[in-house]
Design a protein around this motif. Structure first.
Motif, PDB file in Angstrom:
ATOM      1  N   VAL A   1       0.819  -1.216   0.000  1.00 11.43           N
ATOM      2  CA  VAL A   1       0.000   0.000   0.000  1.00 11.43           C
ATOM      3  C   VAL A   1       0.850   1.263   0.000  1.00 11.43           C
ATOM      4  CG1 VAL A   1      -1.614   1.347   1.411  1.00 11.43           C
ATOM      5  CG2 VAL A   1      -1.936  -1.093   1.189  1.00 11.43           C
ATOM      6  N   PHE A   2       0.441   2.257  -0.829  1.00 12.47           N
ATOM      7  CA  PHE A   2       0.904   3.633  -0.612  1.00 12.47           C
ATOM      8  C   PHE A   2      -0.313   4.526  -0.470  1.00 12.47           C
ATOM      9  CE2 PHE A   2       1.108   7.976  -2.125  1.00 12.47           C
ATOM     10  CZ  PHE A   2       1.970   8.502  -1.184  1.00 12.47           C
ATOM     11  N   LEU A   3      -0.383   5.219   0.670  1.00 15.03           N
ATOM     12  CA  LEU A   3      -1.389   6.265   0.879  1.00 15.03           C
ATOM     13  C   LEU A   3      -0.687   7.438   1.548  1.00 15.03           C
ATOM     14  CD1 LEU A   3      -4.360   4.202   2.420  1.00 15.03           C
ATOM     15  CD2 LEU A   3      -4.272   5.162   0.112  1.00 15.03           C
ATOM     16  N   PRO A   4      -1.057   8.684   1.185  1.00 11.60           N
ATOM     17  CA  PRO A   4      -0.455   9.828   1.901  1.00 11.60           C
ATOM     18  C   PRO A   4      -1.012   9.878   3.323  1.00 11.60           C
ATOM     19  CG  PRO A   4      -2.097  10.587   0.305  1.00 11.60           C
ATOM     20  CD  PRO A   4      -2.001   9.102   0.151  1.00 11.60           C
ATOM     21  N   PRO A   5      -0.162  10.124   4.325  1.00 16.24           N
ATOM     22  CA  PRO A   5      -0.615  10.021   5.718  1.00 16.24           C
ATOM     23  C   PRO A   5      -1.702  11.024   6.083  1.00 16.24           C
ATOM     24  CG  PRO A   5       1.692  10.750   5.592  1.00 16.24           C
ATOM     25  CD  PRO A   5       1.253  10.421   4.204  1.00 16.24           C
ATOM     26  N   GLY A   6      -2.566  10.606   6.993  1.00 15.92           N
ATOM     27  CA  GLY A   6      -3.659  11.466   7.465  1.00 15.92           C
ATOM     28  C   GLY A   6      -4.841  10.587   7.815  1.00 15.92           C
ATOM     29  N   SER A   7      -6.041  11.171   7.716  1.00 13.89           N
ATOM     30  CA  SER A   7      -7.231  10.409   8.133  1.00 13.89           C
ATOM     31  C   SER A   7      -7.386   9.140   7.296  1.00 13.89           C
ATOM     32  CB  SER A   7      -8.470  11.280   8.029  1.00 13.89           C
ATOM     33  OG  SER A   7      -8.501  11.885   6.769  1.00 13.89           O
ATOM     34  N   GLN A   8      -6.910   9.160   6.044  1.00 16.66           N
ATOM     35  CA  GLN A   8      -7.110   7.955   5.226  1.00 16.66           C
ATOM     36  C   GLN A   8      -6.214   6.796   5.638  1.00 16.66           C
ATOM     37  OE1 GLN A   8      -6.252   8.427   1.045  1.00 16.66           O
ATOM     38  NE2 GLN A   8      -5.626  10.513   1.359  1.00 16.66           N
ATOM     39  N   THR A   9      -4.997   7.075   6.075  1.00 12.35           N
ATOM     40  CA  THR A   9      -4.143   5.959   6.502  1.00 12.35           C
ATOM     41  C   THR A   9      -4.693   5.342   7.794  1.00 12.35           C
ATOM     42  OG1 THR A   9      -2.655   7.659   7.379  1.00 12.35           O
ATOM     43  CG2 THR A   9      -1.938   6.537   5.388  1.00 12.35           C
ATOM     44  N   ILE A  10      -5.202   6.206   8.680  1.00 11.35           N
ATOM     45  CA  ILE A  10      -5.770   5.715   9.944  1.00 11.35           C
ATOM     46  C   ILE A  10      -6.989   4.846   9.632  1.00 11.35           C
ATOM     47  CG2 ILE A  10      -6.883   6.430  12.116  1.00 11.35           C
ATOM     48  CD1 ILE A  10      -5.090   8.989  11.946  1.00 11.35           C
ATOM     49  N   SER A  11      -7.833   5.346   8.728  1.00  2.76           N
ATOM     50  CA  SER A  11      -9.041   4.615   8.361  1.00  2.76           C
ATOM     51  C   SER A  11      -8.701   3.287   7.666  1.00  2.76           C
ATOM     52  CB  SER A  11      -9.893   5.549   7.504  1.00  2.76           C
ATOM     53  OG  SER A  11     -10.627   4.871   6.582  1.00  2.76           O
ATOM     54  N   PHE A  12      -7.664   3.282   6.835  1.00  2.00           N
ATOM     55  CA  PHE A  12      -7.290   2.054   6.137  1.00  2.00           C
ATOM     56  C   PHE A  12      -6.833   0.970   7.124  1.00  2.00           C
ATOM     57  CE2 PHE A  12      -4.222  -0.831   4.277  1.00  2.00           C
ATOM     58  CZ  PHE A  12      -4.986  -1.379   3.265  1.00  2.00           C
ATOM     59  N   ILE A  13      -5.982   1.359   8.069  1.00  2.00           N
ATOM     60  CA  ILE A  13      -5.456   0.373   9.041  1.00  2.00           C
ATOM     61  C   ILE A  13      -6.600  -0.216   9.870  1.00  2.00           C
ATOM     62  CG2 ILE A  13      -4.030   0.117  11.133  1.00  2.00           C
ATOM     63  CD1 ILE A  13      -2.252   0.394   8.791  1.00  2.00           C
ATOM     64  N   LYS A  14      -7.524   0.654  10.273  1.00  2.00           N
ATOM     65  CA  LYS A  14      -8.662   0.162  11.071  1.00  2.00           C
ATOM     66  C   LYS A  14      -9.478  -0.833  10.251  1.00  2.00           C
ATOM     67  CE  LYS A  14      -8.497   2.983  14.831  1.00  2.00           C
ATOM     68  NZ  LYS A  14      -8.447   4.378  15.214  1.00  2.00           N
ATOM     69  N   GLY A  15      -9.739  -0.497   8.986  1.00  2.00           N
ATOM     70  CA  GLY A  15     -10.527  -1.361   8.104  1.00  2.00           C
ATOM     71  C   GLY A  15      -9.837  -2.696   7.862  1.00  2.00           C
ATOM     72  N   TYR A  16      -8.536  -2.668   7.711  1.00  2.00           N
ATOM     73  CA  TYR A  16      -7.748  -3.893   7.477  1.00  2.00           C
ATOM     74  C   TYR A  16      -7.933  -4.868   8.641  1.00  2.00           C
ATOM     75  CZ  TYR A  16      -3.385  -6.628   7.333  1.00  2.00           C
ATOM     76  OH  TYR A  16      -2.460  -7.640   7.346  1.00  2.00           O
ATOM     77  N   GLU A  17      -7.975  -4.306   9.838  1.00  2.00           N
ATOM     78  CA  GLU A  17      -8.180  -5.131  11.038  1.00  2.00           C
ATOM     79  C   GLU A  17      -9.647  -5.575  11.136  1.00  2.00           C
ATOM     80  OE1 GLU A  17      -5.900  -5.842  13.434  1.00  2.00           O
ATOM     81  OE2 GLU A  17      -6.991  -6.157  15.304  1.00  2.00           O
ATOM     82  N   GLU A  18     -10.556  -4.601  11.017  1.00  2.00           N
ATOM     83  CA  GLU A  18     -11.985  -4.883  11.222  1.00  2.00           C
ATOM     84  C   GLU A  18     -12.538  -5.870  10.196  1.00  2.00           C
ATOM     85  OE1 GLU A  18     -12.897  -0.580  13.210  1.00  2.00           O
ATOM     86  OE2 GLU A  18     -13.873  -1.032  11.291  1.00  2.00           O
ATOM     87  N   ARG A  19     -12.045  -5.801   8.973  1.00  2.00           N
ATOM     88  CA  ARG A  19     -12.586  -6.669   7.916  1.00  2.00           C
ATOM     89  C   ARG A  19     -11.866  -8.019   7.866  1.00  2.00           C
ATOM     90  NH1 ARG A  19     -16.439  -4.776   4.503  1.00  2.00           N
ATOM     91  NH2 ARG A  19     -17.188  -2.869   5.468  1.00  2.00           N
ATOM     92  N   GLY A  20     -11.003  -8.255   8.847  1.00  2.00           N
ATOM     93  CA  GLY A  20     -10.448  -9.599   9.032  1.00  2.00           C
ATOM     94  C   GLY A  20      -9.321  -9.986   8.081  1.00  2.00           C
TER      95      GLY A  20
END
Ligand code: PHB
Length: 393
Positions: free
Chosen positions: A223-242
């Motif tokens: 993954v490449f994403l510029p840091p900010g609310s989207q990187t935080i949201s991506f990491i949470k989703g990666y965990e939550e969606r299993g």
């Protein structure tokens, strides 16, 4: 004796007070700092400026006989038209000698022609799309490029049992650079890229992307994403969606686990392996001094990250160049002073490549660990003297 003294005092007063302050202006080097100081990328400008101020706090603000004056302008986000207008005003109205800052690629690309036409040195302190430095002969980059930070993680992944990778990048310059660099290096090392997707630049809803990754069942996702609310949201989703539980590893450039946002990601970030040029946990006296001075100068609201480090190094490069030119900002002389310059940065040794004006540096492989309750990117392997592979195709 008294008369001589009075004469000099009068002379000094004349220069200080003379109309237009011409004599004073000669003693000042004006740096126009163009950055993102508000909106979703508002921390980018804040980090860069905080890094620049940290350098001035540690080393003073007079170099080669010239006092540094910063004139700061806010692009308000990824806003190329605003960035260009601000740079034009800085050159035409404020008479700046140097342009600096630039967190986001679209803003840097929009200002490059202003630098080329006005012959103004332009110091890039983040924007990391490879091509930027080719857009003006007066650009020098002290941050990184995405191909430079991506190639090592692709090679590391191939060496560490990862065979099939799904890539997801932000759909603009640095993202497409990262995607191309990953595919090239990973395939060259014997790996297979199963699918490549791009997410909109300011997207924060990753549900459809995460589902596609899960269905694809790769060994890892890059993954490449510029840091900010989207990187935080991506990491949470990666965990939550299993995905983590399904055994799909996550690898990335260190933009994903940026020191400025890492703490907000919490537990799901622990164990992530990334490649990058700066970590707040880098173990060196220079980094310890940088972090201490950063906190003293700017407070603890922000944790210094790679953009702060590049702001610091950019200021260091300007200071060293001014010392070499005896304060001259004549563009050819100033660029000659920057080309080939070596500095000991808080990130380790760096050099400005005399041919490309891009940075040559060590890229580290790091793992997120919790130390005394705080998340850090702990370096455990390194690739020294990495040039921008984007310029070597
Ligand atoms: C860029 O816009 O060039 C950019 C932004 C954030 C990063 C890296 C590159 O982390």
């Amino acid at each position: 004796m008294m008369r001589v003294k009075r004469f000099f005092v009068a002379l000094l007063a004349f220069f200080v007070l003379c109309p237009g302050g011409a004599a004073i202006a000669q003693q000042v080097v004006k740096i126009g700092v163009v950055g993102e100081f508000s909106g979703p990328f508002g921390d980018y400008g804040a980090q860069i400026l905080a890094g620049m101020k940290t350098y001035l706090k540690l080393h003073g603000d007079v170099f080669g006989g010239k006092k540094i004056e910063l004139i700061v302008k806010d692009t308000t986000g990824a806003a190329p038209d605003i960035a260009k207008r601000l740079a034009q005003e800085l050159v035409a109205q404020d008479n700046v000698d140097i342009l600096a800052g630039f967190g986001l690629t679209p803003n840097a690309l929009a200002v490059a022609p202003v630098s080329a036409e006005a012959k103004k040195p332009m110091v890039i302190m983040n924007a990391a799309t490879s091509v930027i430095t080719t857009r003006s002969p007066y650009i020098v980059r002290v941050s990184h490029t995405l191909p430079q930070d991506t190639q090592p993680i692709a090679q590391w992944a191939a060496k560490n049992g990862i065979k099939r990778v799904f890539t997801m990048v932000s759909d603009y310059g640095p993202g497409t650079d990262a995607e191309a660099a990953f595919i090239k290096a990973f395939k060259a090392a014997g790996g297979e890229v199963t699918e490549s997707v791009r997410s909109p630049m300011t997207n924060t809803d990753f549900a459809p992307f995460l589902q596609r990754m899960k269905d694809n069942k790769p060994d890892a996702v890059f993954v490449f994403l510029p840091p900010g609310s989207q990187t935080i949201s991506f990491i949470k989703g990666y965990e939550e969606r299993g995905l983590k539980q399904a055994g799909i590893k996550l690898i990335a450039t260190g933009d994903l686990t940026d020191d400025g946002t890492l703490q907000a990601m919490g537990e799901p970030a622990i164990g992530l392996v990334t490649s990058f040029h700066y970590s707040a946990a880098h173990d060196s006296p220079e980094n310890k001094a940088f972090i201490k001075a950063y906190v003293e100068t700017n407070g603890t609201k922000l944790r210094p990250n790679f953009m702060a480090c590049a702001g610091y190094d950019g200021m260091a490069a300007i200071a060293e160049a001014l010392k070499k030119t005896n304060g001259s900002v004549e563009p050819e002389k100033f660029l000659a002073a920057l080309k080939g310059m070596k500095l000991m940065s808080p990130r380790g040794p760096i050099m400005i490549d005399p041919d490309t004006r891009d940075i040559v540096q060590t890229v580290y492989i790091r793992r997120v660990e919790k130390i005394d309750g705080i998340l850090y990117n702990v370096e455990f392997d390194k690739y020294p003297d990495v040039k921008d592979p984007g310029k070597q195709s």
